[in-house]
Design an enzyme around this catalytic site. Structure first.
Site, mmCIF file in Angstrom:
data_model
loop_
_atom_site.group_PDB
_atom_site.id
_atom_site.type_symbol
_atom_site.label_atom_id
_atom_site.label_comp_id
_atom_site.label_asym_id
_atom_site.label_seq_id
_atom_site.Cartn_x
_atom_site.Cartn_y
_atom_site.Cartn_z
ATOM 1 C CB SER A 98 -0.955 -0.072 1.202
ATOM 2 O OG SER A 98 -1.943 0.907 1.143
ATOM 3 C CG HIS A 123 -4.451 -1.755 -1.900
ATOM 4 N ND1 HIS A 123 -4.781 -2.592 -0.881
ATOM 5 C CD2 HIS A 123 -3.884 -0.677 -1.306
ATOM 6 C CE1 HIS A 123 -4.433 -2.062 0.272
ATOM 7 N NE2 HIS A 123 -3.888 -0.891 0.039
#
Length: 194
Positions: A98, A123
């Site tokens: 992330s 993501h």
């Protein structure tokens, strides 16, 4: 339980005990081994600024093993990495997920690396909202704005087309070190220190 090892170093003045992070900082190494929140970001930023004040021309080494965390906290680290004068070499040990993946990619071009069995995850931003409908609408628009901003940054750092970044970040997109190199998040895979 938070265990921080101590190391003892001898010099001409005798022995001195350091916590391991302070000892690494002497060698211009910053280690991020936790989720990213405001407190952690402030510590990383303070270390970056300190190392710049010590020697603005000497490289800083930023090791990451993080599941990611808060966007605003990660962006504060990202902006500081870009703001300071010394080049920041990034190294993934374990995982950079992330926001951690964005920080890994934000290292100095040519100096972004990962160990062979590292895992990188990109993501879209995560968000959970509650409250009045108008507040939820405001929060949803903000998360979409952040999604676009992070996609633009990642496209710039990796030289991937923006459309590919947007498609790949719709869901969790895991990469091996080799895949992260091909994607442009890192420049090399380090097997052994030279």
């Amino acid at each position: 339980m938070n265990l921080i090892p101590m190391v003892v170093q001898q010099d001409g003045r005798g022995e001195r005990a350091y916590d391991i992070y302070s000892r690494l900082l002497k060698d211009r190494i910053i280690f991020l081994g936790t989720p990213i929140d405001d407190e952690v970001a402030n510590l990383i930023i303070a270390q970056l600024l300190f190392l710049e004040s010590e020697d603005p021309d000497k490289e800083i080494f930023f090791y990451l093993n993080t599941p990611g965390g808060h966007i605003s906290s990660g962006m504060a680290i990202y902006d500081t990495m870009r703001y300071i004068k010394p080049p920041v070499a990034t190294v993934c040990v374990g995982q950079a997920a992330s926001m951690g993946a964005l920080l890994l990619a934000a290292g100095e071009q040519g100096k972004r690396s990962a160990l062979p069995h590292s895992r990188i995850l990109i993501h879209q931003p995560l968000g959970g909202f509650q409250g009045q409908a108008t507040d939820i609408d405001i929060q949803a628009r903000e998360i979409l704005r952040l999604k676009d901003e992070l996609s633009l940054i990642l496209a710039d750092l990796t030289n991937q087309p923006l459309d590919r970044i947007k498609t790949d970040t719709e869901r969790d997109y895991y990469m091996t070190s080799q895949q992260a190199k091909e994607y442009g998040i890192i420049d090399e895979i380090i097997v052994k220190r030279s």
